[in-house]
Design a protein around this motif. Structure first.
Motif, PDB file in Angstrom:
ATOM      1  N   HIS A  63      10.513  -5.554   5.786  1.00  0.00           N
ATOM      2  CA  HIS A  63      10.025  -5.665   4.990  1.00  0.00           C
ATOM      3  C   HIS A  63      10.286  -5.087   3.592  1.00  0.00           C
ATOM      4  O   HIS A  63       9.172  -4.676   2.844  1.00  0.00           O
ATOM      5  N   HIS A 261       4.959  -1.555  -3.737  1.00  0.00           N
ATOM      6  CA  HIS A 261       5.659  -1.335  -3.003  1.00  0.00           C
ATOM      7  C   HIS A 261       6.048  -0.214  -2.400  1.00  0.00           C
ATOM      8  O   HIS A 261       7.520  -0.197  -3.375  1.00  0.00           O
ATOM      9  N   GLU A 263       7.738   2.816   0.062  1.00  0.00           N
ATOM     10  CA  GLU A 263       8.339   2.228   1.533  1.00  0.00           C
ATOM     11  C   GLU A 263       8.440   3.943   1.834  1.00  0.00           C
ATOM     12  O   GLU A 263       9.495   4.250   1.066  1.00  0.00           O
ATOM     13  N   HIS A 291       1.607  -3.398  -1.804  1.00  0.00           N
ATOM     14  CA  HIS A 291       1.700  -3.282  -0.163  1.00  0.00           C
ATOM     15  C   HIS A 291       2.602  -1.844   0.502  1.00  0.00           C
ATOM     16  O   HIS A 291       3.517  -1.106  -0.098  1.00  0.00           O
ATOM     17  N   SER A 292       2.486  -1.424   1.586  1.00  0.00           N
ATOM     18  CA  SER A 292       3.184   0.034   2.411  1.00  0.00           C
ATOM     19  C   SER A 292       4.068  -0.435   3.309  1.00  0.00           C
ATOM     20  O   SER A 292       2.920  -1.295   3.430  1.00  0.00           O
ATOM     21  N   ALA A 322      -4.973  -6.118   0.299  1.00  0.00           N
ATOM     22  CA  ALA A 322      -3.354  -5.838  -0.020  1.00  0.00           C
ATOM     23  C   ALA A 322      -2.773  -5.638   1.232  1.00  0.00           C
ATOM     24  O   ALA A 322      -3.379  -5.822   2.294  1.00  0.00           O
ATOM     25  N   ARG A 323      -2.047  -5.080   1.796  1.00  0.00           N
ATOM     26  CA  ARG A 323      -0.807  -5.302   2.774  1.00  0.00           C
ATOM     27  C   ARG A 323      -0.793  -3.749   3.238  1.00  0.00           C
ATOM     28  O   ARG A 323       0.273  -3.479   2.483  1.00  0.00           O
ATOM     29  N   ASP A 325       2.369  -2.378   6.407  1.00  0.00           N
ATOM     30  CA  ASP A 325       3.671  -2.399   8.216  1.00  0.00           C
ATOM     31  C   ASP A 325       3.194  -1.445   8.464  1.00  0.00           C
ATOM     32  O   ASP A 325       3.518  -0.223   7.522  1.00  0.00           O
TER      33      ASP A 325
END
Length: 405
Positions: A63, A261, A263, A291-292, A322-323, A325
């Motif tokens: 990811h 990003h 994470e 993105h996270s 935006a996304r 996971d």
């Protein structure tokens, strides 16, 4: 800081085979075996050569935009003064580091390539120690400032709370750099420690950090990962509740903008009996390409009887493009527990909340602002550091102003 290519004798890894790789997926075709699937099975090593350069197919990298890590996969010494530490009041709690034999590596074991490289190229960094029985009324702030996106740095920080001490350490990251960092946290018996990792980097920064903690008997660790800035920020905390009656509270807050990003791969291992754990990460996302990633793993070991544990991740997507996971995992090796569970939710604004507020004369824009603030403030208020809480609420307001602009 001094550099060394070997770990101290007491920290050498004797469990992993010489050919250990963070994820054998790349070898499956040739070797014909099943790749590592669970966090508890992942091998570890102090030698960077034991980790292949990530391709993005590995279970712990799939990811992550690995192409953005560039220099942090290269086995070369970092740039001198690429990252500086503005210690200030923290100097009163620094222990000798340059030729110290321990306790670096007492618990820490690198699980990926950037972490192994950080160990190799910066094995002796800051050692912040809270004396036994000491109770600190004010947090120790450690500013960590990057000096340029073209500079590469490795860092090692050891935070140690001696028996029955109490204190708070804040690692405040800013500026820009390519920075691989290890943070080893040791909470001795009866101690109560709060560690806050605050990421307010510039938009071109790349930050890969491994936090590993062990918590002794009747001790408590409160750990926060708060990420607002940076191009790619990957802060992975791993906490082992070793002693009987130990407690771990792992909280996270992120706000991802366009192209960012952010994470965290979180691991909580209940090892001792009658331990208690709570994991709660919340994130907001806005803008194209925001993105996270949150991966939460909880392991309740065979000897962790009487455990009470829960993990949850909540994400609020504010705009198109935006996304988020979100992957929760739970392993239980004993049936003698008080309770365990996990949850994950990602969505847009709650229409009922918006309707309720608008029905009382509040504009739609203000209603959205209040919903987001209410959603994220929950984590901010758990810090217990008034000045930092005020700073973060102001940062959230700034982010919201950009969304409505």
């Amino acid at each position: 800081m001094t550099a060394s290519t070997t770990a101290p004798a007491e920290a050498q890894n004797t469990d992993a085979p010489a050919s250990a790789h963070i994820d054998p997926a790349a070898q499956v075709a040739a070797a014909g075996f099943v790749p590592v699937q669970t966090r508890s099975e992942r091998p570890h090593s102090f030698d960077p050569a034991d980790f292949g350069a990530p391709t993005g197919r590995e279970v712990n990298w799939k990811h992550t935009p690995v192409a953005n890590f560039g220099g942090l996969f290269t086995d070369e010494q970092g740039d001198e003064d690429a990252v500086t530490y503005g210690l200030g009041a923290a100097e009163a709690f620094l222990e000798p580091s340059a030729d110290e034999k321990g306790p670096y590596g007492e618990f820490f074991r690198p699980e990926d390539l950037p972490s192994a490289l950080a160990w190799k190229h910066s094995p002796r960094g800051l050692h912040i120690q809270i004396p036994a029985e000491a109770e600190l009324d004010e947090p120790i702030i450690v500013p960590v400032e990057g000096k340029g996106a073209d500079k590469r740095a490795f860092g090692q920080i050891l935070i140690e709370a001696l028996p029955h001490s109490r204190g708070t350490i804040v690692l405040a990251h800013s500026g820009s750099a390519q920075y691989a960092q290890n943070v080893e946290i040791i909470v001795r018996d009866g101690a109560k420690l709060t560690v806050v990792s605050l990421q307010r980097w510039e938009d071109d920064a790349v930050h890969a950090s491994a936090h590993q903690a062990t918590v002794g008997a009747d001790a408590t660790l409160r750990h926060f990962v708060i990420s607002f800035g940076g191009g790619v920020v990957r802060v992975n905390p791993s906490v082992e509740l070793t002693g009987a009656g130990s407690e771990g509270y792992l909280y996270g807050l992120s706000y991802a903008d366009a192209g960012q990003h952010l994470e965290s791969q979180v691991y909580l291992h209940h090892k001792g009996p009658h331990t208690k754990g709570d994991v709660l990460y919340k994130g907001a996302l806005q803008g194209e390409g925001a993105h996270s990633v949150w991966i939460g793993d909880v392991l309740i070991g065979a000897d962790a009887t009487g455990t009470d544990s829960y993990e949850a991740n909540r994400n609020l997507v504010l705009t198109e493009g935006a996304r988020a996971d979100s992957i929760p995992n739970l392993e239980i090796e004993t049936g003698d527990i008080l309770g365990a569970g996990h949850a994950s939710a990602t969505g847009r604004f709650d229409d009922e909340q918006l309707f309720y507020l608008q029905a009382r004369g509040i504009t739609e824009e203000e209603a959205r602002r209040l919903v987001v603030l209410g959603f994220l403030t929950d984590i901010v208020q758990r810090l217990g550091i008034p000045t930092l809480e005020t700073e973060l609420l102001a940062a959230i307001e700034t982010e919201l102003a950009e969304v409505s602009a």
